[in-house]
Write an enzyme that holds these catalytic residues in place. Structure first.
Site, PDB file in Angstrom:
ATOM      1  N   ARG A 208       0.811  -1.026   0.039  1.00  0.00           N
ATOM      2  CA  ARG A 208       0.002  -0.046  -0.108  1.00  0.00           C
ATOM      3  C   ARG A 208       0.887   1.306  -0.030  1.00  0.00           C
ATOM      4  O   ARG A 208       1.843   1.130   0.408  1.00  0.00           O
ATOM      5  CB  ARG A 208      -0.711  -0.033   1.137  1.00  0.00           C
ATOM      6  CG  ARG A 208      -1.990  -1.066   0.984  1.00  0.00           C
ATOM      7  CD  ARG A 208      -2.214  -1.740   2.386  1.00  0.00           C
ATOM      8  NE  ARG A 208      -3.514  -2.513   2.367  1.00  0.00           N
ATOM      9  CZ  ARG A 208      -4.188  -3.140   2.985  1.00  0.00           C
ATOM     10  NH1 ARG A 208      -3.905  -2.693   4.303  1.00  0.00           N
ATOM     11  NH2 ARG A 208      -5.171  -3.897   3.052  1.00  0.00           N
ATOM     12  N   THR A 209       0.364   2.556  -0.658  1.00  0.00           N
ATOM     13  CA  THR A 209       1.142   3.603  -0.307  1.00  0.00           C
ATOM     14  C   THR A 209       1.589   4.003   0.920  1.00  0.00           C
ATOM     15  O   THR A 209       0.786   4.247   1.756  1.00  0.00           O
ATOM     16  CB  THR A 209       0.225   4.744  -1.190  1.00  0.00           C
ATOM     17  OG1 THR A 209      -0.304   4.384  -2.561  1.00  0.00           O
ATOM     18  CG2 THR A 209       1.153   5.743  -1.279  1.00  0.00           C
ATOM     19  N   GLN A 210       3.091   4.039   0.964  1.00  0.00           N
ATOM     20  CA  GLN A 210       3.219   4.368   2.498  1.00  0.00           C
ATOM     21  C   GLN A 210       3.725   5.704   2.416  1.00  0.00           C
ATOM     22  O   GLN A 210       3.453   6.597   3.226  1.00  0.00           O
ATOM     23  CB  GLN A 210       4.578   3.446   2.840  1.00  0.00           C
ATOM     24  CG  GLN A 210       4.382   2.147   2.625  1.00  0.00           C
ATOM     25  CD  GLN A 210       3.522   1.360   3.533  1.00  0.00           C
ATOM     26  OE1 GLN A 210       2.944   1.857   4.460  1.00  0.00           O
ATOM     27  NE2 GLN A 210       3.512   0.062   3.325  1.00  0.00           N
TER      28      GLN A 210
ATOM     29  N   ASP B 286      -5.166   2.700   1.898  1.00  0.00           N
ATOM     30  CA  ASP B 286      -4.228   2.791   0.667  1.00  0.00           C
ATOM     31  C   ASP B 286      -4.410   4.223  -0.139  1.00  0.00           C
ATOM     32  O   ASP B 286      -5.099   4.261  -1.158  1.00  0.00           O
ATOM     33  CB  ASP B 286      -4.675   1.728  -0.022  1.00  0.00           C
ATOM     34  CG  ASP B 286      -3.728   1.412  -1.364  1.00  0.00           C
ATOM     35  OD1 ASP B 286      -4.358   0.417  -2.364  1.00  0.00           O
ATOM     36  OD2 ASP B 286      -2.782   2.152  -1.621  1.00  0.00           O
ATOM     37  N   PRO B 287      -4.252   5.353   0.575  1.00  0.00           N
ATOM     38  CA  PRO B 287      -4.581   6.466  -0.368  1.00  0.00           C
ATOM     39  C   PRO B 287      -4.028   6.849  -1.574  1.00  0.00           C
ATOM     40  O   PRO B 287      -2.766   6.310  -1.836  1.00  0.00           O
ATOM     41  CB  PRO B 287      -4.361   7.657   0.773  1.00  0.00           C
ATOM     42  CG  PRO B 287      -2.926   6.968   1.620  1.00  0.00           C
ATOM     43  CD  PRO B 287      -3.294   5.356   1.498  1.00  0.00           C
TER      44      PRO B 287
END
Lengths: 274, 255
Positions: B32-34, B136-137
């Site tokens: 996921r987008t970190q 998971d923006p």
């Protein structure tokens, strides 16, 4: 229409290219009590005849609010109509949640038509037995659509469906050219006149009809009985006492689901059968 | 008949189960987008007399390196709207794909109705909030502006789904450096020239103070008639301040 060997399944074509089950579904609409709709540029009015089965029971709901800007009047199997109204409300609310804007009527009507079409092409389903007059408002003004059990839809300036709707249609055909410029009150007056036509001599009171309006600056709302009666009195359109009170009583005792409008006619045909 | 399974059926069943397992395990391993990688900095939008004006520079930073200098961060959406994005550029491209599909389906109705800036804004709010709920923006701050049927609309959505509408919007550093200027100088009924002047003032301020700003900006205008995006151009800057002439004068250890 008579029975034939191609009318058992909705998925069976006749040699003449007809789907009889779909046509029979449209018959069910013709048997329901009358509903009419008309519109101007800024307003749309729905009106329907509401006959209770007996003095003891309540009237069947035939007009439903779908959203602030859309309402629907039904004729035919009211249960099917209720289910479709619920679908329409659901679609409107979902669109409003995602886009914070009202669902354009034209799009809702297409979705409804596509839903009806599915039932004409599945062997395990039957067509919806209800015709819907959808009145709504969008950016381009007021609209009136008619949705058929066949999955077709049409836009109208004015229309009537259900039993004895031809009388109303004749009246509307005479007046429709003036509708686009009509005021809200004139539109309601014409709706009540059209309803009176379908009653064929019976007295028009607010207890036998329901009227609903939607327009620019006015959310869809069903007028209450007192208001309707006041309008009827104001326009002096109650008409004379019905000489055909006998046939009215017979219809009152008719079946629940699709209120039989053709009872009187069948009485005439039966003796000849013998 | 009972429980007779042929050899072939058994092998089909087992491979099917294997597929299911890999699907499940790969889902567990998915990233996921970190944090963002290639980012754009502030976007500023204002309402003016005839519509909306939006400004953004054309930089794409890779951490502290200004890696890409021709990134278009303002794009058209349908007939009536503009979208400007700061934050992760690849997520912006993903958003443009979603919007492309949205507008395509809107056009396919072919019925004279079209989605306006308000609808696009709310749609994106739903998307951004939904992604945030899944941890998971889409790592962006978006500015949506447009005109439809005479109504001007300007709004913003953040990566966690915070959304609002206003007469002037800024993202990123613009919130701190541009909005004070806008609060002072924005008026209803700005002319086009006045609007551009205010935007340039904000962008210049950002250029001086935001390390990820580049001196190559585009200003986009949207009105009822349509959209125009300016060619990229540079702002004039002034560095001849007295304190910059001999910066080490009087400093510890200097002579």
């Amino acid at each position: 229409m008579f029975r034939n060997q191609y009318d058992t399944d909705v998925t069976t074509w006749s040699p003449a290219g007809r789907l009889f089950q779909v046509e029979y579904a449209m018959e069910a609409v013709k048997q329901g009590s009358a509903a009419i709709g008309l519109r101007s540029k800024t307003h749309a009015v729905l009106a329907c005849v509401n006959k209770a089965n007996s003095e003891l029971s309540s009237h069947q709901r035939k007009i439903f609010k779908v959203d602030d800007h859309i309402g629907v009047a039904i004729a035919g199997l009211t249960a099917d109509g209720r289910v479709l109204s619920r679908y329409m409300r659901s679609e409107c609310i979902n669109y409003g949640y995602t886009y914070e804007a009202p669902l354009p009527v034209g799009r809702l009507v297409v979705q409804l038509a596509d839903k009806a079409q599915v039932c004409t092409q599945r062997s395990w389903k039957r067509p919806y037995g209800v015709g819907l007059l959808v009145a709504g408002l969008d950016e381009s003004g007021a609209h009136l659509y008619y949705n058929c059990p066949s999955g077709n839809y049409f836009e109208y300036q004015a229309f009537a469906i259900g039993s004895r709707s031809q009388a109303a249609k004749t009246y509307l055909e005479r007046k429709f050219e003036s509708f686009p410029g009509s005021s809200r009150d004139d539109l309601i007056k014409d709706a009540l006149f059209a309803i009176r036509e379908t009653l064929q001599g019976e007295k028009l009171t607010s207890s036998v009809c329901t009227v609903a309006v939607v327009g620019v600056g006015e959310a869809f709302n069903i007028l209450d009985q007192a208001t309707v009666q006041a309008l009827i009195n104001e326009f002096e359109i109650s008409g004379e006492e019905a000489p055909a009170t006998a046939s009215v009583a017979e219809e009152g005792a008719g079946d629940a689901a699709a209120d039989q409008g053709g009872a009187a006619a069948e009485e005439e045909v039966a003796p000849m059968d013998i | 008949m009972g429980n007779v399974i042929t050899l072939m059926e058994e092998s089909v069943l087992s491979t099917h189960k294997a597929e299911m397992d890999t699907l499940l395990t790969s889902k567990g391993d998915s990233q996921r987008t970190q944090y963002p990688y290639v980012t754009g900095t502030s976007v500023i939008g204002i309402k003016y007399k005839d519509g909306i004006l939006m400004a953004a520079d054309m930089g794409g930073s890779y951490g502290s390196t200004i890696r890409y200098k021709s990134v278009e961060r303002i794009k058209q959406v349908g007939k009536h709207s503009l979208i400007g994005a700061s934050g992760e550029i690849s997520d912006f491209q993903e958003i443009l794909k979603y919007l492309d599909e949205l507008i395509l389906h809107d056009n396919m109705w072919d019925d004279g109705n079209s989605l306006g800036p308000k609808e696009v804004h709310n749609y994106l709010t739903r998307v951004m909030y939904n992604r945030r709920n899944k941890f998971d923006p889409l790592w962006n701050s978006l500015v949506i502006g447009g005109v439809k049927n005479g109504h001007k609309y300007l709004g913003s959505v953040s990566m966690i789904g915070v959304n609002f509408e206003d007469d002037h919007i800024a993202t990123g550093f613009g919130n701190h450096l541009a909005r004070p200027i806008l609060r002072e100088e924005w008026r209803e009924d700005l002319s086009f020239e006045e609007g551009v002047k205010i935007l340039e003032k904000c962008m210049r301020n950002l250029l001086y103070r935001d390390r990820s700003a580049v001196n190559k900006i585009q200003i986009a205008k949207i009105t009822e008639e349509g959209l125009t995006v300016s060619q990229p151009y540079s702002l004039k800057t002034f560095w001849n301040f007295a304190a910059f002439q001999n910066p080490t004068v009087g400093a510890e250890g200097s002579w």
